[in-house]
Write an enzyme that holds these catalytic residues in place. Structure first.
Site, PDB file in Angstrom:
ATOM      1  CG  ASP A 198      27.218 -20.192  -6.140  1.00 52.11           C
ATOM      2  OD1 ASP A 198      27.703 -21.022  -6.948  1.00 52.11           O
ATOM      3  OD2 ASP A 198      26.829 -20.499  -5.002  1.00 52.11           O
ATOM      4  CD  GLN A 199      19.337 -21.086  -6.729  1.00 52.81           C
ATOM      5  OE1 GLN A 199      19.342 -22.250  -7.087  1.00 52.81           O
ATOM      6  NE2 GLN A 199      18.425 -20.212  -7.141  1.00 52.81           N
TER       7      GLN A 199
END
Length: 199
Positions: free
Chosen positions: A76-77
């Site tokens: 995830d970012q």
């Protein structure tokens, strides 16, 4: 092929492209995590954007790993601008406003990757990058969004660094693959050490 499968728990085209480009054999299994609910709950509890990325990456990896054998990659970012976590915009008009707000200023991308096996995390890495946008003109924004169209909406920062979005920046500090959404070097090392890739 690896002795044990490598599974990407993400529908992200950018992450698929990173693994494909690196020659990693993998399959895709979408985790089905309610990311907004997790994100909102964590932010309400005072979690940092970096911690949100880490928690979502772990949740995705564990969710898929419970039903599939092998090495499951959750990633995830998050984008942090002026101390706040920002979500993707939904329209080109909103993208123009986002770019106007961020121009001439730095923001951070926090990219987390967690590998799970048999329903439990076995490895994680969180890499942060700082990107500074140049002081581009309104005319540039208009031309850029006309060229990118809906592709600009696929990223929380409204850019693809591997595309015309590179022209938005005056300075980039950090790992290229992390900016694309999947820190890669440590991941490749992990798979080599476990025999999932040739050493």
């Amino acid at each position: 092929m690896s002795a044990e499968p490598i599974i990407l728990a993400s529908k992200s085209a950018a992450r698929r492209a990173v693994l494909t480009g690196a020659g990693v054999p993998f399959e895709v299994a979408v985790a089905g995590v309610d990311e907004d609910a997790v994100k909102n709950a964590m932010l309400a509890d005072g979690a940092s954007p970096r911690d949100v990325a880490d928690a979502l990456a772990e949740l995705k990896a564990i969710r898929v790993s419970r039903s599939k054998p092998g090495f499951v990659i959750g990633s995830d970012q998050t984008l942090e601008f002026e101390g706040q976590l920002y979500d993707k915009v939904e329209t080109v008009e909103a993208a123009a406003e986002r770019l106007k707000a961020m121009r001439g200023k730095p923001h951070k991308l926090h990219s987390a990757v967690v590998v799970a096996k048999d329903g439990a995390p076995i490895w994680r890495e969180i890499v942060s990058a700082t990107l500074t946008m140049r002081d581009f003109s309104d005319d540039f924004i208009t031309a850029y969004l006309a060229a990118e169209g809906d592709q600009a909406l696929g990223s929380v920062g409204c850019y693809r660094l591997e595309g015309p979005g590179a022209q938005l920046f005056s300075k980039i500090e950090g790992d290229y693959f992390a900016i694309l959404g999947l820190p890669l070097m440590g991941l490749l090392d992990l798979f080599r050490r476990h025999g999932a890739l040739k050493a």
